[in-house]
Motif scaffolding. Sequence first.
Motif, PDB file in Angstrom:
ATOM      1  N   ASP A 150       3.134 -21.306  -9.661  1.00 54.14           N
ATOM      2  CA  ASP A 150       3.520 -20.143 -10.452  1.00 54.14           C
ATOM      3  C   ASP A 150       2.340 -19.591 -11.224  1.00 54.14           C
ATOM      4  O   ASP A 150       2.100 -18.391 -11.249  1.00 54.14           O
ATOM      5  CB  ASP A 150       4.629 -20.530 -11.444  1.00 54.14           C
ATOM      6  N   TRP A 151       1.614 -20.494 -11.879  1.00 56.22           N
ATOM      7  CA  TRP A 151       0.504 -20.025 -12.710  1.00 56.22           C
ATOM      8  C   TRP A 151      -0.678 -19.598 -11.875  1.00 56.22           C
ATOM      9  O   TRP A 151      -1.423 -18.698 -12.265  1.00 56.22           O
ATOM     10  CB  TRP A 151       0.113 -21.098 -13.723  1.00 56.22           C
ATOM     11  N   LEU A 152      -0.853 -20.221 -10.689  1.00 58.16           N
ATOM     12  CA  LEU A 152      -1.949 -19.795  -9.807  1.00 58.16           C
ATOM     13  C   LEU A 152      -1.753 -18.348  -9.369  1.00 58.16           C
ATOM     14  O   LEU A 152      -2.713 -17.635  -9.123  1.00 58.16           O
ATOM     15  CB  LEU A 152      -2.028 -20.705  -8.574  1.00 58.16           C
ATOM     16  N   GLY A 153      -0.494 -17.913  -9.305  1.00 55.71           N
ATOM     17  CA  GLY A 153      -0.189 -16.561  -8.845  1.00 55.71           C
ATOM     18  C   GLY A 153      -0.821 -15.477  -9.686  1.00 55.71           C
ATOM     19  O   GLY A 153      -1.213 -14.430  -9.172  1.00 55.71           O
ATOM     20  N   LEU A 177      -5.174  -4.449  -4.885  1.00 48.30           N
ATOM     21  CA  LEU A 177      -5.050  -5.835  -4.422  1.00 48.30           C
ATOM     22  C   LEU A 177      -4.907  -6.792  -5.599  1.00 48.30           C
ATOM     23  O   LEU A 177      -4.349  -7.877  -5.473  1.00 48.30           O
ATOM     24  CB  LEU A 177      -6.281  -6.221  -3.588  1.00 48.30           C
ATOM     25  N   LEU A 178      -5.400  -6.379  -6.746  1.00 52.92           N
ATOM     26  CA  LEU A 178      -5.259  -7.217  -7.940  1.00 52.92           C
ATOM     27  C   LEU A 178      -3.921  -6.956  -8.636  1.00 52.92           C
ATOM     28  O   LEU A 178      -3.222  -7.886  -9.045  1.00 52.92           O
ATOM     29  CB  LEU A 178      -6.416  -6.916  -8.906  1.00 52.92           C
ATOM     30  N   VAL A 179      -3.576  -5.661  -8.742  1.00 52.38           N
ATOM     31  CA  VAL A 179      -2.440  -5.282  -9.589  1.00 52.38           C
ATOM     32  C   VAL A 179      -1.097  -5.555  -8.910  1.00 52.38           C
ATOM     33  O   VAL A 179      -0.190  -6.113  -9.529  1.00 52.38           O
ATOM     34  CB  VAL A 179      -2.563  -3.794  -9.997  1.00 52.38           C
ATOM     35  N   VAL A 180      -0.963  -5.186  -7.631  1.00 53.75           N
ATOM     36  CA  VAL A 180       0.350  -5.303  -6.973  1.00 53.75           C
ATOM     37  C   VAL A 180       0.823  -6.763  -6.904  1.00 53.75           C
ATOM     38  O   VAL A 180       1.941  -7.061  -7.343  1.00 53.75           O
ATOM     39  CB  VAL A 180       0.347  -4.619  -5.583  1.00 53.75           C
ATOM     40  N   PRO A 181      -0.010  -7.698  -6.395  1.00 60.36           N
ATOM     41  CA  PRO A 181       0.469  -9.092  -6.386  1.00 60.36           C
ATOM     42  C   PRO A 181       0.777  -9.612  -7.784  1.00 60.36           C
ATOM     43  O   PRO A 181       1.746 -10.350  -7.979  1.00 60.36           O
ATOM     44  CB  PRO A 181      -0.704  -9.866  -5.773  1.00 60.36           C
ATOM     45  N   THR A 182      -0.028  -9.196  -8.786  1.00 59.47           N
ATOM     46  CA  THR A 182       0.220  -9.677 -10.153  1.00 59.47           C
ATOM     47  C   THR A 182       1.562  -9.157 -10.667  1.00 59.47           C
ATOM     48  O   THR A 182       2.378  -9.930 -11.185  1.00 59.47           O
ATOM     49  CB  THR A 182      -0.909  -9.233 -11.089  1.00 59.47           C
ATOM     50  N   ALA A 183       1.797  -7.850 -10.497  1.00 64.65           N
ATOM     51  CA  ALA A 183       3.054  -7.275 -10.975  1.00 64.65           C
ATOM     52  C   ALA A 183       4.241  -7.930 -10.259  1.00 64.65           C
ATOM     53  O   ALA A 183       5.275  -8.237 -10.872  1.00 64.65           O
ATOM     54  CB  ALA A 183       3.057  -5.762 -10.747  1.00 64.65           C
ATOM     55  N   TYR A 184       4.068  -8.171  -8.956  1.00 67.99           N
ATOM     56  CA  TYR A 184       5.105  -8.817  -8.145  1.00 67.99           C
ATOM     57  C   TYR A 184       5.384 -10.224  -8.653  1.00 67.99           C
ATOM     58  O   TYR A 184       6.527 -10.611  -8.889  1.00 67.99           O
ATOM     59  CB  TYR A 184       4.625  -8.834  -6.698  1.00 67.99           C
ATOM     60  N   TRP A 185       4.311 -10.963  -8.846  1.00 62.35           N
ATOM     61  CA  TRP A 185       4.450 -12.361  -9.256  1.00 62.35           C
ATOM     62  C   TRP A 185       5.081 -12.483 -10.634  1.00 62.35           C
ATOM     63  O   TRP A 185       5.907 -13.352 -10.877  1.00 62.35           O
ATOM     64  CB  TRP A 185       3.065 -13.027  -9.227  1.00 62.35           C
ATOM     65  N   ALA A 190      13.059 -12.018   3.217  1.00 65.02           N
ATOM     66  CA  ALA A 190      11.881 -12.215   4.057  1.00 65.02           C
ATOM     67  C   ALA A 190      11.651 -13.693   4.325  1.00 65.02           C
ATOM     68  O   ALA A 190      11.308 -14.099   5.440  1.00 65.02           O
ATOM     69  CB  ALA A 190      10.658 -11.595   3.376  1.00 65.02           C
ATOM     70  N   GLU A 191      11.867 -14.523   3.285  1.00 67.60           N
ATOM     71  CA  GLU A 191      11.656 -15.960   3.460  1.00 67.60           C
ATOM     72  C   GLU A 191      12.650 -16.547   4.456  1.00 67.60           C
ATOM     73  O   GLU A 191      12.301 -17.374   5.299  1.00 67.60           O
ATOM     74  CB  GLU A 191      11.782 -16.681   2.108  1.00 67.60           C
ATOM     75  N   ILE A 192      13.896 -16.102   4.364  1.00 68.10           N
ATOM     76  CA  ILE A 192      14.922 -16.590   5.291  1.00 68.10           C
ATOM     77  C   ILE A 192      14.562 -16.230   6.724  1.00 68.10           C
ATOM     78  O   ILE A 192      14.760 -16.999   7.655  1.00 68.10           O
ATOM     79  CB  ILE A 192      16.315 -16.008   4.913  1.00 68.10           C
ATOM     80  N   LEU A 193      13.965 -15.042   6.892  1.00 69.56           N
ATOM     81  CA  LEU A 193      13.571 -14.623   8.241  1.00 69.56           C
ATOM     82  C   LEU A 193      12.256 -15.271   8.667  1.00 69.56           C
ATOM     83  O   LEU A 193      11.699 -14.956   9.711  1.00 69.56           O
ATOM     84  CB  LEU A 193      13.437 -13.101   8.284  1.00 69.56           C
ATOM     85  N   GLY A 194      11.739 -16.159   7.837  1.00 61.77           N
ATOM     86  CA  GLY A 194      10.572 -16.937   8.238  1.00 61.77           C
ATOM     87  C   GLY A 194       9.237 -16.308   7.930  1.00 61.77           C
ATOM     88  O   GLY A 194       8.220 -16.689   8.508  1.00 61.77           O
ATOM     89  N   ALA A 195       9.205 -15.353   7.016  1.00 63.92           N
ATOM     90  CA  ALA A 195       7.927 -14.697   6.730  1.00 63.92           C
ATOM     91  C   ALA A 195       7.088 -15.553   5.796  1.00 63.92           C
ATOM     92  O   ALA A 195       7.584 -16.192   4.891  1.00 63.92           O
ATOM     93  CB  ALA A 195       8.188 -13.337   6.096  1.00 63.92           C
ATOM     94  N   LYS A 196       5.778 -15.576   6.077  1.00 68.33           N
ATOM     95  CA  LYS A 196       4.839 -16.241   5.171  1.00 68.33           C
ATOM     96  C   LYS A 196       4.416 -15.235   4.109  1.00 68.33           C
ATOM     97  O   LYS A 196       4.691 -14.047   4.209  1.00 68.33           O
ATOM     98  CB  LYS A 196       3.629 -16.726   5.962  1.00 68.33           C
ATOM     99  N   TRP A 197       3.684 -15.736   3.073  1.00 70.97           N
ATOM    100  CA  TRP A 197       3.438 -14.827   1.956  1.00 70.97           C
ATOM    101  C   TRP A 197       2.604 -13.589   2.279  1.00 70.97           C
ATOM    102  O   TRP A 197       2.864 -12.527   1.718  1.00 70.97           O
ATOM    103  CB  TRP A 197       2.926 -15.575   0.726  1.00 70.97           C
ATOM    104  N   PRO A 198       1.602 -13.661   3.223  1.00 71.88           N
ATOM    105  CA  PRO A 198       0.891 -12.398   3.514  1.00 71.88           C
ATOM    106  C   PRO A 198       1.830 -11.347   4.091  1.00 71.88           C
ATOM    107  O   PRO A 198       1.725 -10.163   3.771  1.00 71.88           O
ATOM    108  CB  PRO A 198      -0.174 -12.811   4.532  1.00 71.88           C
ATOM    109  N   THR A 199       2.771 -11.810   4.925  1.00 70.99           N
ATOM    110  CA  THR A 199       3.745 -10.877   5.496  1.00 70.99           C
ATOM    111  C   THR A 199       4.623 -10.286   4.404  1.00 70.99           C
ATOM    112  O   THR A 199       4.875  -9.077   4.375  1.00 70.99           O
ATOM    113  CB  THR A 199       4.633 -11.608   6.537  1.00 70.99           C
TER     114      THR A 199
END
Lengths: 305, 262
Positions: free
Chosen positions: A30-33, B72-80, B166-175
């Motif tokens: 979680d924190w690595l994210g 690439l920095l902002v979207v994953p952070t906001a998502y997470w 997405a996880e149920i359909l087997g997607a990995k995190w990049p997907t």
Amino acid sequence: MRGDLLLPRAKPERMSTATTSFIDRRIVVDWLGIAPFMIFALMFLIIPTLYLVTGAFFTPDGEFTFKNIVDLFTPSIMSAYWISIRVSVASALGGAVIGFFLAWAIVLGGVPAWVRSGLLTFSGVASNFAGVPLAFAFLATLGRTGLVTVLLRDWLGFNLYSTGFNILSFFGLTITYMFFQIPLMVLILTPALDGMKREWREASEILGASTWQYWRMVALPILWPSLMGTTLLLFANAFGAIATAYALTGSSLNIVPILLYAQIRGDVLHNANLGYALALGMIVITGISNILYIWLRTRAERWQK
Amino acid sequence: MKTSKILAWIAIAIGLIYFFVPLIGTFEFSLRMRRGEYSLDAYQSVFSDMQFRETFGFSMLMALFTIIFGMLLVVPTAYWVRLRLPQMRPVVEFITLMPLVIPAIVIVFGYLRLYNSSSWLPFTGSTQGTNALLVLSYITLSLPYMYRSVDTAMRAIDVRTLTEAAEILGAKWPTIMFRCIFPNVMSGVLSGAFITFAIVMGEFTMAALLNRPAFGPYLQLVGANKAYEPSALAIIAFAVTWLSMGLIQLVSRFSKLAPSRP
């Protein structure tokens, strides 16, 4: 809340499979994210700022001192802060008053909808039209051979520059800054005015209040945190700006950002740590006005529920 | 009611005068280069200037890098933060607003002290390093706008359900990231990108103090040395800002027409 349901359900499963690890793996993940973001913020925002802030309290030899802070209160530096504060206050107040009336006109003035959307779109553009080009625009308009100066002279026989007006002055800089201050005020205040409930007006009218009484006793007390807060934001906005002033006046108008610019370029203060103190002073002033803004905004939101 | 309407129109008239007179003045001035008649000579002079093309191109490139790496920095952070660390939300939001509080000139002053050629991380030691630092500084400057627009777009979609599906359909995190989250917050990404573009194109302080040949310092240089070209450049800069804002409007209108709810 979905989020609260998901976490407890997922946690025990992981706990049983990852008993070998000392710390719950999920928490680490979680924190690595947000680690990339945090590292970025530390490296390019927080540490550079802290470096200057702490540097302000040290001598070049690395000893702790308050001398740099005391040295800020010498007349030449104080006058820079003073003129910066005056320009920022004047342009913030001017922007706030005109911006408020514009926002009021498009929300409550009963003008057609296209005027409202047109003005809001234009405000979005104008509030981002700052920096060097804005200085050019005002030089071409109110400079010695600018359009307005020339038209006033040729048509009305009025020489603007004989009145002591100069675009390269305190007053000139103030009206130039207002070009982006007014639209910013319009953009922030329009939602606040939209939040004014019709019932308040109707209730006060039923109780026999005049328009003036309604504004003085109902509307303005509700709006004042928004008004004050946004004015503070405009103040901070003008205080940190440099490009417009630099392009407009060169270094003839001694405002703090221009002094700091000269210090970074060529150490005009002959003391690097005094430069840090100068930066610290800027952070303190914009910081205080922003903290007050945030505090006032939370007060304003009480009425917008 | 009648008086308030008149007052409203007066306010709008004052606003229009304030906004349009400088623009008209600038445009008129930019046409005055040839003595006695209006011409587009100033624009011709600007467009034929090699330095204009070089600095404009350089700033465009910087803007592009800023947008790509910033997103690439902002979207994953906001998502997470929305998915896993809702308790960190106030902290992250506070950090993204800090560039509005700390003046740009202070931030770049800190960079010059921390990352100069004799430091542990000598960004300014080489041209490429300085360019990288410039992009990083632009990401910092546009952080409030990028984060806000992405986070607003993310509020409209159900991040958790999308991820679970997405996880149920087997997607990995990049997907998940690039084929579920990014396309769904595209309207936010694009409006953040356009406002970043507008900011970077006109930015002066960072580029001047890092000594890079960007459009902002070039504008300042022309302003100090020429008479009519600055007005033409101001009109061009205004057109760039106008274009960026117009595209934001278009994107938001488009995303309203086709809501991408899961």
